[in-house]
Write an enzyme that holds these catalytic residues in place. Structure first.
Site, short mmCIF file in Angstrom:
data_model
loop_
_atom_site.label_atom_id
_atom_site.label_comp_id
_atom_site.label_asym_id
_atom_site.label_seq_id
_atom_site.Cartn_x
_atom_site.Cartn_y
_atom_site.Cartn_z
N ARG A 83 -37.28 3.79 109.00
CA ARG A 83 -37.73 2.66 109.82
C ARG A 83 -37.33 1.34 109.17
O ARG A 83 -36.98 0.38 109.86
CB ARG A 83 -39.26 2.74 110.00
CG ARG A 83 -39.78 1.75 111.03
CD ARG A 83 -41.21 2.03 111.39
NE ARG A 83 -42.11 1.86 110.26
CZ ARG A 83 -43.40 2.22 110.27
NH1 ARG A 83 -43.93 2.76 111.34
NH2 ARG A 83 -44.15 2.03 109.20
N LYS A 186 -40.40 -3.53 111.95
CA LYS A 186 -41.55 -3.95 111.15
C LYS A 186 -41.17 -5.22 110.38
O LYS A 186 -40.96 -5.21 109.16
CB LYS A 186 -41.99 -2.83 110.21
CG LYS A 186 -43.40 -3.00 109.68
CD LYS A 186 -43.93 -1.70 109.13
CE LYS A 186 -45.22 -1.84 108.37
NZ LYS A 186 -46.35 -2.30 109.20
N1 PLP Z 1 -48.35 -0.89 114.56
C1 PLP Z 1 -48.25 -1.94 113.73
C2 PLP Z 1 -48.05 -3.28 114.32
C3 PLP Z 1 -48.32 -1.75 112.34
O1 PLP Z 1 -48.24 -2.79 111.50
C4 PLP Z 1 -48.50 -0.45 111.83
C5 PLP Z 1 -48.53 -0.21 110.39
O2 PLP Z 1 -47.58 0.11 109.78
C6 PLP Z 1 -48.60 0.61 112.74
C7 PLP Z 1 -48.52 0.35 114.10
C8 PLP Z 1 -48.78 2.00 112.25
O3 PLP Z 1 -47.59 2.54 111.76
P1 PLP Z 1 -47.61 3.66 110.65
O4 PLP Z 1 -48.42 4.78 111.21
O5 PLP Z 1 -46.19 4.05 110.48
O6 PLP Z 1 -48.23 3.07 109.46
C1 COI Z 2 -49.80 -0.24 107.56
O1 COI Z 2 -50.55 0.46 108.23
O2 COI Z 2 -49.23 0.19 106.56
C2 COI Z 2 -49.56 -1.63 107.85
O3 COI Z 2 -48.57 -2.11 107.45
C3 COI Z 2 -50.54 -2.32 108.68
C4 COI Z 2 -50.90 -3.70 108.24
C5 COI Z 2 -51.46 -3.84 106.89
C6 COI Z 2 -49.90 -4.72 108.64
#
Ligand code: PLP
Ligand code: COI
Length: 342
Positions: A83, A186
């Site tokens: 990602r 991200k």
């Molecule tokens: N959506 C947003 C905007 C986020 O910042 C995050 C965190 O990383 C997620 C979703 C969840 O993604 P992940 O499950 O890969 O941490």
């Molecule tokens: C995460 O879940 O790792 C995130 O990056 C979410 C947040 C702290 C922005």
């Protein structure tokens, strides 16, 4: 500098606390240099760095989990590496190869082993890789130099409620991302764009904001720091949208839900459907699963309620996911990697 580690693991918030080491690498003259371990919390950055001016910045978030067997595991870190390469392509930054990403996150976890919270405390070691344009430009164009670094910090649950239902605020008057913009990457700019809405929600007593699609304002997008899911009729339903971050937790929960015999759907979720869900939740690395007790529509005042206790499906998914991460549930999909020597 060696820092003391008399941490009260059980009451850690999701926040920054210092550890001993971080690690950095620089992309210069078209190639990545050797990673260097540092004990400083500061970086020296050119004042015209594109990361500071034009938002050439992306980050990742993953965790190292101390298991019931004492081993330390990373969860699907290759997906974070992928990602981050995708985020880099999205805003024209140098990509960090998977090998370098993996080497650096493991090294920094090992070096800070004493900050990995013990099993059973609910806390974990959060790993934060970040990549930014560190080379100077004044015209709007990509930098020629990039810095990739990784720090770690021990954390408790993102929402202070932990695995207890939270209230979230549905908003119409702010957009986090545009349909052909950067919502699926991200990148820091998305979080800046969502900050007013998030802060207003926090001040209103909500744990998070919930965004709608930017064009029609008809479909659920995602929460500020996490994806959204709803459950009804033994089905796990989560929004399909070009403006949300493809969550690794959500992708894993879809698989776990299937493994547990649920039907899964990734599709547009109209706002009206909120009233039909038996359970709702936010999911992500930081949030894990945060069950939602109510969603309040900021414009209409309409309230959707899901109960003060976490529902049975969310509870099962939560324990299954944490069990895999902590080595108490068989990792049938090969999602975890034990870090040797910690
Ligand atoms: N959506 C947003 C905007 C986020 O910042 C995050 C965190 O990383 C997620 C979703 C969840 O993604 P992940 O499950 O890969 O941490
Ligand atoms: C995460 O879940 O790792 C995130 O990056 C979410 C947040 C702290 C922005």
């Amino acid at each position: 500098m060696e820092r003391k580690s008399n941490i009260d693991w059980g009451s850690l918030p999701f926040g920054y606390s210092p550890t001993d080491y971080n690690i950095r690498a620089t992309f210069k003259d078209g190639k990545w240099g050797k990673p260097e371990v540092s004990d400083s919390e500061y970086i020296q950055v050119h004042m015209a760095a594109t990361g500071l001016h034009y938002g050439q910045e992306a980050f990742e978030g993953l965790k190292a989990y101390r298991g019931a067997d004492g081993k330390v595991r990373l969860f699907r870190w290759q997906e974070n590496a992928k990602r981050m390469r995708n985020s880099a392509r999205g805003i024209l930054m140098a990509e960090v190869p998977e090998g370098l990403f993996g080497e650096m996150i493991k090294e920094v976890v090992k070096r800070n082993a004493k900050y990995i919270p013990p099993y059973g405390t609910g806390a974990t070691l959060y790993v934060r890789p970040l990549l930014f344009g560190s080379g100077p430009q004044v015209g709007v164009k990509p930098a020629e130099e990039y810095t990739f670094m990784v720090f770690v910090t021990p954390v408790g649950p993102y929402f202070k409620e932990g695995f207890h239902p939270v209230a979230v605020e549905l908003v119409h008057d702010f957009d986090r991302a545009a349909p052909q913009g950067t919502g699926r990457f991200k990148v820091g700019g998305n979080y800046a764009a969502g900050m007013q809405a998030s802060e207003r929600a926090h001040q209103g007593g909500f744990a998070s904001v919930l965004f709608l699609d930017a064009i029609e304002k008809k479909y659920i997008d995602e929460a500020g720091p996490a994806n959204f899911f709803g459950v009804k009729n033994n089905t796990y339903i989560t929004p399909k949208s070009n403006t949300i971050l493809p969550s690794i937790t959500n992708m894993s929960l879809i698989q776990i839900a299937r493994d547990l015999g649920l039907t899964t759907e990734r599709r547009r979720v109209p706002v009206e459907e909120l009233e039909t869900f038996e359970e709702a939740g936010a999911c992500g690395t930081a949030a894990i699963i945060s069950p939602i007790k109510k969603i309040v529509d900021h414009d209409t005042g309409r309230v959707y309620e899901y109960g003060e206790e976490a529902g049975p499906v969310s509870t099962k998914l939560y324990h299954q996911l944490r069990g895999i991460q902590e080595g108490t549930v068989e990792d049938v999909h090969g999602w975890t990697e034990v870090i040797e020597g910690v």
